[in-house]
Write a protein that holds these residues in place. Sequence first.
Motif, PDB file in Angstrom:
ATOM      1  N   ALA A  90       0.841  -1.201   0.000  1.00 27.94           N
ATOM      2  CA  ALA A  90       0.000   0.000   0.000  1.00 27.94           C
ATOM      3  C   ALA A  90       0.876   1.250   0.000  1.00 27.94           C
ATOM      4  O   ALA A  90       0.615   2.210  -0.731  1.00 27.94           O
ATOM      5  CB  ALA A  90      -0.935  -0.013   1.206  1.00 27.94           C
ATOM      6  N   TYR A  91       1.930   1.234   0.802  1.00 25.78           N
ATOM      7  CA  TYR A  91       2.864   2.362   0.854  1.00 25.78           C
ATOM      8  C   TYR A  91       3.520   2.573  -0.507  1.00 25.78           C
ATOM      9  O   TYR A  91       3.669   3.709  -0.969  1.00 25.78           O
ATOM     10  CB  TYR A  91       3.915   2.103   1.932  1.00 25.78           C
ATOM     11  N   ALA A  92       3.874   1.491  -1.180  1.00 27.62           N
ATOM     12  CA  ALA A  92       4.494   1.593  -2.505  1.00 27.62           C
ATOM     13  C   ALA A  92       3.535   2.221  -3.515  1.00 27.62           C
ATOM     14  O   ALA A  92       3.966   3.001  -4.380  1.00 27.62           O
ATOM     15  CB  ALA A  92       4.948   0.213  -2.980  1.00 27.62           C
ATOM     16  N   LEU A  93       2.255   1.913  -3.431  1.00 28.04           N
ATOM     17  CA  LEU A  93       1.270   2.525  -4.328  1.00 28.04           C
ATOM     18  C   LEU A  93       1.206   4.032  -4.112  1.00 28.04           C
ATOM     19  O   LEU A  93       1.104   4.803  -5.071  1.00 28.04           O
ATOM     20  CB  LEU A  93      -0.118   1.912  -4.101  1.00 28.04           C
ATOM     21  N   VAL A  94       1.278   4.452  -2.863  1.00 29.05           N
ATOM     22  CA  VAL A  94       1.252   5.879  -2.538  1.00 29.05           C
ATOM     23  C   VAL A  94       2.538   6.546  -3.013  1.00 29.05           C
ATOM     24  O   VAL A  94       2.510   7.590  -3.675  1.00 29.05           O
ATOM     25  CB  VAL A  94       1.039   6.093  -1.024  1.00 29.05           C
ATOM     26  N   ARG A  95       3.680   5.960  -2.689  1.00 35.06           N
ATOM     27  CA  ARG A  95       4.974   6.563  -3.055  1.00 35.06           C
ATOM     28  C   ARG A  95       5.160   6.662  -4.566  1.00 35.06           C
ATOM     29  O   ARG A  95       5.781   7.596  -5.057  1.00 35.06           O
ATOM     30  CB  ARG A  95       6.130   5.761  -2.443  1.00 35.06           C
ATOM     31  N   SER A  96       4.595   5.705  -5.321  1.00 34.55           N
ATOM     32  CA  SER A  96       4.723   5.734  -6.777  1.00 34.55           C
ATOM     33  C   SER A  96       3.772   6.742  -7.416  1.00 34.55           C
ATOM     34  O   SER A  96       3.919   7.075  -8.583  1.00 34.55           O
ATOM     35  CB  SER A  96       4.430   4.350  -7.359  1.00 34.55           C
ATOM     36  N   GLY A  97       2.779   7.206  -6.653  1.00 31.78           N
ATOM     37  CA  GLY A  97       1.802   8.142  -7.186  1.00 31.78           C
ATOM     38  C   GLY A  97       0.576   7.460  -7.786  1.00 31.78           C
ATOM     39  O   GLY A  97      -0.346   8.133  -8.239  1.00 31.78           O
ATOM     40  N   GLU A  98       0.567   6.132  -7.806  1.00 33.73           N
ATOM     41  CA  GLU A  98      -0.596   5.414  -8.346  1.00 33.73           C
ATOM     42  C   GLU A  98      -1.834   5.666  -7.503  1.00 33.73           C
ATOM     43  O   GLU A  98      -2.940   5.734  -8.034  1.00 33.73           O
ATOM     44  CB  GLU A  98      -0.329   3.910  -8.391  1.00 33.73           C
TER      45      GLU A  98
END
Length: 78
Positions: free
Chosen positions: A21-29
């Motif tokens: 979930a954090y990766a989705l936020v950090r990537s901007g998705e």
Amino acid sequence: MPRFLTLADVAEQLQINSPQAYALVRSGELKAIQVGGRGQWRIEETMLEQYIQDRYAEASRMIEEAKSKSGQAGGRST
């Protein structure tokens, strides 16, 4: 349901783990904001719903693309 969700809430709803979930936020998705002194991420419910709808649309495009490619390959004659 509250207006804003935590990363843990999002992870639970998407049935993924918190780092994903954090990766989705950090990537901007997945659009999110940082709040508080420690900069904790919060995701508005509408942004999560938009993300889900975007994923459905992407999946539909991929399926249609695959169908058209398989239709083109099957229609060729040698």
